[in-house]
Design an enzyme around this catalytic site. Structure first.
Site, PDB file in Angstrom:
ATOM      1  N   CYS A 185       0.845  -1.185   0.000  1.00 56.18           N
ATOM      2  CA  CYS A 185       0.000   0.000   0.000  1.00 56.18           C
ATOM      3  C   CYS A 185       0.889   1.246   0.000  1.00 56.18           C
ATOM      4  CB  CYS A 185      -0.947   0.108   1.187  1.00 56.18           C
ATOM      5  SG  CYS A 185      -2.175  -1.198   1.236  1.00 56.18           S
ATOM      6  N   ARG A 202       4.239  -0.698  -4.509  1.00 57.52           N
ATOM      7  CA  ARG A 202       3.864  -1.116  -3.158  1.00 57.52           C
ATOM      8  C   ARG A 202       2.520  -1.839  -3.131  1.00 57.52           C
ATOM      9  NH1 ARG A 202       6.798   1.442   0.766  1.00 57.52           N
ATOM     10  NH2 ARG A 202       5.183   1.024   2.300  1.00 57.52           N
ATOM     11  N   TRP A 228      -2.670  -2.757  -1.669  1.00 58.85           N
ATOM     12  CA  TRP A 228      -2.354  -4.190  -1.701  1.00 58.85           C
ATOM     13  C   TRP A 228      -3.298  -4.791  -0.674  1.00 58.85           C
ATOM     14  CZ3 TRP A 228      -0.609  -8.073   1.612  1.00 58.85           C
ATOM     15  CH2 TRP A 228      -0.099  -9.217   0.998  1.00 58.85           C
ATOM     16  N   ASN A 265      -2.245   2.417   5.431  1.00 58.78           N
ATOM     17  CA  ASN A 265      -1.356   1.313   5.056  1.00 58.78           C
ATOM     18  C   ASN A 265      -1.050   0.561   6.352  1.00 58.78           C
ATOM     19  OD1 ASN A 265       2.221   1.366   4.295  1.00 58.78           O
ATOM     20  ND2 ASN A 265       0.822  -0.333   4.286  1.00 58.78           N
ATOM     21  N   GLY A 266      -1.326  -0.747   6.372  1.00 58.47           N
ATOM     22  CA  GLY A 266      -1.070  -1.535   7.582  1.00 58.47           C
ATOM     23  C   GLY A 266      -2.267  -2.408   7.899  1.00 58.47           C
ATOM     24  N   GLU A 300      17.566 -18.363  -5.870  1.00 60.10           N
ATOM     25  CA  GLU A 300      17.192 -17.032  -6.347  1.00 60.10           C
ATOM     26  C   GLU A 300      16.671 -17.099  -7.793  1.00 60.10           C
ATOM     27  OE1 GLU A 300      16.480 -14.328  -5.156  1.00 60.10           O
ATOM     28  OE2 GLU A 300      16.786 -12.798  -6.664  1.00 60.10           O
ATOM     29  N   LYS A 322      12.967 -15.880  -8.868  1.00 57.84           N
ATOM     30  CA  LYS A 322      12.729 -14.850  -9.907  1.00 57.84           C
ATOM     31  C   LYS A 322      11.707 -15.350 -10.915  1.00 57.84           C
ATOM     32  CE  LYS A 322      13.863 -11.899  -8.616  1.00 57.84           C
ATOM     33  NZ  LYS A 322      14.433 -11.866  -7.325  1.00 57.84           N
ATOM     34  N   GLU A 330       8.163 -15.531  -9.351  1.00 57.83           N
ATOM     35  CA  GLU A 330       7.592 -14.210  -9.056  1.00 57.83           C
ATOM     36  C   GLU A 330       6.986 -13.544 -10.282  1.00 57.83           C
ATOM     37  OE1 GLU A 330      10.008 -11.880  -5.615  1.00 57.83           O
ATOM     38  OE2 GLU A 330      11.179 -12.362  -7.372  1.00 57.83           O
ATOM     39  N   HIS A 337      17.569 -37.197  -4.415  1.00 58.35           N
ATOM     40  CA  HIS A 337      16.737 -37.537  -3.258  1.00 58.35           C
ATOM     41  C   HIS A 337      15.294 -37.065  -3.436  1.00 58.35           C
ATOM     42  CE1 HIS A 337      20.266 -38.927  -1.194  1.00 58.35           C
ATOM     43  NE2 HIS A 337      20.861 -37.762  -1.369  1.00 58.35           N
ATOM     44  N   LYS A 374       6.370  -4.868  -3.274  1.00 53.88           N
ATOM     45  CA  LYS A 374       7.812  -4.751  -3.079  1.00 53.88           C
ATOM     46  C   LYS A 374       8.192  -4.585  -1.616  1.00 53.88           C
ATOM     47  CE  LYS A 374      11.945  -3.231  -5.083  1.00 53.88           C
ATOM     48  NZ  LYS A 374      12.341  -4.626  -5.239  1.00 53.88           N
TER      49      LYS A 374
HETATM   50  C1  G6P Z   1       9.072  -8.852  -0.958  1.00 49.57           C
HETATM   51  C2  G6P Z   1       9.654  -8.492  -2.309  1.00 49.57           C
HETATM   52  C3  G6P Z   1      10.958  -9.246  -2.537  1.00 49.57           C
HETATM   53  C4  G6P Z   1      11.929  -8.977  -1.390  1.00 49.57           C
HETATM   54  C5  G6P Z   1      11.299  -9.292  -0.027  1.00 49.57           C
HETATM   55  C6  G6P Z   1      12.158  -8.784   1.113  1.00 49.57           C
HETATM   56  O1  G6P Z   1       8.653 -10.166  -0.962  1.00 49.57           O
HETATM   57  O2  G6P Z   1       8.730  -8.783  -3.340  1.00 49.57           O
HETATM   58  O3  G6P Z   1      11.543  -8.825  -3.751  1.00 49.57           O
HETATM   59  O4  G6P Z   1      13.065  -9.758  -1.565  1.00 49.57           O
HETATM   60  O5  G6P Z   1      10.029  -8.644   0.088  1.00 49.57           O
HETATM   61  O6  G6P Z   1      12.207  -7.384   1.035  1.00 49.57           O
HETATM   62  P1  G6P Z   1      13.341  -6.474   1.632  1.00 49.57           P
HETATM   63  O7  G6P Z   1      12.930  -5.080   1.250  1.00 49.57           O
HETATM   64  O8  G6P Z   1      13.313  -6.684   3.121  1.00 49.57           O
HETATM   65  O9  G6P Z   1      14.621  -6.883   1.035  1.00 49.57           O
END
Ligand code: G6P
Length: 608
Positions: free
Chosen positions: A2, A27, A73, A99-100, A480, A484, A487, A503, A603
């Protein structure tokens, strides 16, 4: 998670707010809304979907020089016009964005409903609006005093902003757990969940702390605590440039940020790596870290993957035991921390609720906490005892790329600085620094694989599952790579240590399963990884391998061989992650996915 924007001044508030919301859209993008006030009252637009839908609905504009806006969000209540913020008082005189999460909203809603208050949405936020109304009706207090008293009754987190048609020279905001920044212009004021909507107007900002409330009028602003104590606040100067938060000719922020990595890593190392490593923010803490019995690193998401690389780096180069924790687990399991331990937290945004809670948990146990954070002035940066900024510049694409490589770079610098006086000879240390210097240039070369990767993406874009395998330093990179892809392309993907394949995951392999391997020739496990590749090929799996410098040994065996520049093993994650990022980007684009704003994600995750 948000985004909030507010404006009070002489410009058209709706214009400033809608532009600002676009900058905060990363956000959350389930719905958006704006409320502005003028002498005719409140003018409100709320729309399901992205800020573009709101912008179309605002059309030629709304009158008024004061207002608040929100990009959502969803937490409580599905995305819809009704659940979009701002939420209005019953008499339509004030509008509030939030927001929250108000955790005790259900009990409050039941109580307020029984007293005759009506709710028009399913949100927790509307409860706060009705609570403010109740306080006003019971006490006859001003709007700001009523908000203050209402906030003392809510549990949970909030960043809130309010405007009222009864006073067009007033904007009120408060925070507890969700960030808010006030931009101080010339006779005008801005509000933002972060500085992105503010930077094009002013560089002077005030960061609100938890439990603080600001009352803004054209003549000035005043900050008080929720307990009504007046606070004096420092004005900070922003370091960001406007062009850093624009796409600069790239079709997506993610691609721009992938290609920025040679520069962002250079910026991250600037002034820190010469013939020695100097980390100013940790200068007074380095001895404490060096003598730690154990280092615990806590983070979430991509930052957690960087933490895992950090474990290999610090244990490998400095021989200090490291444990990596999901911040969300760490905080709730009453972690055992010895007085000689120290904690490092990693966060791009500096606002992730679980990581922030991990900071507080560790501090409550008397252990020092150091931050590796990108966003200057963010809550985690301010609450940690000391730390290192990434200096990677703002990251806007929801899928993290340049922040990951900058985090790994900072962890590399820390590991080398710790190893220097413990395990590394002066010659080895000097050799390692030389190679670290060469990394940005080598990443530029790794980025040249883009065309080849686009072709590989075309051939594999319809796959339903992917497997990513790597070992040692490159096991976290496999995780990672899988993250990616998940996501942004919504393809199911898993990362595993290559040797674990036998395994379980091997059962999944058939001709429809692309398997991405990282196999670097100088690694001690190279031969073993090649055996794993053979095992996949024997089961008709489709192998994409990332290897180093013109390694043609695997051409016969693997369908696709991607070569990145050779570097030292401990630096190789900075190289091997580049094709992973490009592969997920191109697959997502080919599948028509919204790369910068993938569904359901945000994000900055400021709720638990
Ligand atoms: C969210 C984002 C990710 C990020 C994670 C941790 O899930 O979509 O891209 O890695 O939060 O965020 P931070 O800001 O703490 O690195």
């Amino acid at each position: 998670m948000c985004g909030i924007v507010g404006y009070l001044g002489h410009q058209n508030a709706a214009d400033v707010i809608v532009t600002g919301l676009k900058r905060l859209e990363y956000r959350g993008y389930d719905s958006a809304g704006v409320a502005v006030v003028d002498d005719d009252g409140l003018h409100v637009r709320k729309k399901l979907g992205k800020v573009a839908a709101l912008e179309a609905s605002v059309g030629a504009g709304l009158p008024g020089h004061v207002g608040v806006g929100h990009t959502r969000w969803a937490t409580h209540g599905f995305p819809s016009d009704e659940n979009a913020h701002p939420h209005l008082s019953t008499d339509g005189t004030f509008a509030l964005v939030h927001n929250g999460i108000i955790e005790n909203y259900a009990a409050l809603r039941t109580r307020l409903s029984s007293k005759g208050y009506t709710f028009y949405s399913q949100t927790d936020t509307e409860v706060l609006v009705r609570l403010v109304e109740e306080v006003m009706q019971l006490t006859g207090s001003s709007l700001e005093e009523s908000l203050r008293q209402a906030l003392t009754q809510v549990d949970g987190t909030y960043g809130v902003a309010l405007v009222s048609s009864l006073d067009t020279d007033l904007m009120i905001a408060a925070r507890n757990g969700s960030p808010l920044v006030v931009g101080v212009g010339d006779g005008e004021y801005f509000l933002g969940s972060d500085a992105a909507p503010i930077v094009e107007h002013t560089r002077r900002v005030v960061y609100l702390n938890d439990g603080e409330m600001v009352v803004i009028r054209r003549a000035g602003f005043e900050v008080r605590t929720i307990d009504n104590e007046i606070m004096s606040k420092e004005i900070h100067e922003l370091e960001w440039d406007l062009e850093q938060i624009e796409k600069g000719g790239y079709p997506h922020f993610m691609l721009k940020e992938i290609f920025e990595q040679p520069i962002s890593i250079e910026d991250c190392m600037r002034g820190r790596v010469g013939t020695d490593i100097v980390l100013g923010g940790l200068a007074d803490s380095m001895d404490r870290i060096r003598n730690a019995r154990r280092i615990v690193i806590a983070a979430c998401g991509t930052s957690w993957h960087a933490a895992m690389v950090g474990e290999y780096l610090i244990e490998g180069l400095a021989r200090i035991p490291v444990e990596v924790e999901y911040a969300s687990e760490f905080r709730y399991r009453d972690p055992i921390l010895h007085p000689d331990d120290c904690v490092i937290v990693i966060s791009q945004s500096g606002e992730t609720a679980d990581t922030l809670a991990a900071v507080r948990e560790a501090q409550s146990k008397g252990v020092p906490v150091y931050g590796i954070v990108n966003t200057v002035g963010s809550t985690i940066a301010r609450e940690t005892d000391a730390g290192v900024y990434l200096h990677a510049g703002p990251e806007i694409g929801v899928a993290s790329t340049k922040a990951f490589t900058a985090q790994v770079t900072v962890l590399t610098m820390i590991a080398l600085a710790l190893g220097k006086d413990r395990t590394l000879s002066p010659e080895t240390f000097a050799e390692y620094l030389l190679e670290l210097h060469a990394i940005p240039q080598k990443i530029s070369k790794a980025l040249r694989t883009e065309k080849q990767i686009r072709d590989i993406a075309k051939l594999n874009r319809l796959a339903s599952n992917f497997l990513y395998l790597g070992r040692g330093f490159n096991f976290p990179v496999a995780l990672e790579g899988a993250l990616k892809l998940k996501e942004i392309s919504y393809i199911h993907a898993e990362g595993y240590p290559a040797a674990e394949m036998k395994h379980g995951p091997i059962a999944l392999i058939d001709q429809f399963m692309p398997v991405v391997f990282i196999a670097l020739r100088d690694n001690s496990t190279y031969g073993k990884v090649v055996s794993n590749i053979e095992e996949v090929v024997a089961r008709s799996g489709n192998v994409i391998v990332i290897t180093d410098d013109n390694n043609r040994e695997l051409d016969e065996l693997c369908e696709h061989v991607i070569c990145v520049p050779k570097t030292l093993e401990f630096l190789s994650p900075l190289m091997t992650v580049i094709p992973m990022q490009l592969l997920s980007y191109h697959i997502a684009v080919l599948r028509g996915c919204d790369v910068d704003q993938p569904r359901n994600l945000a994000k900055s995750v400021t709720v638990e």
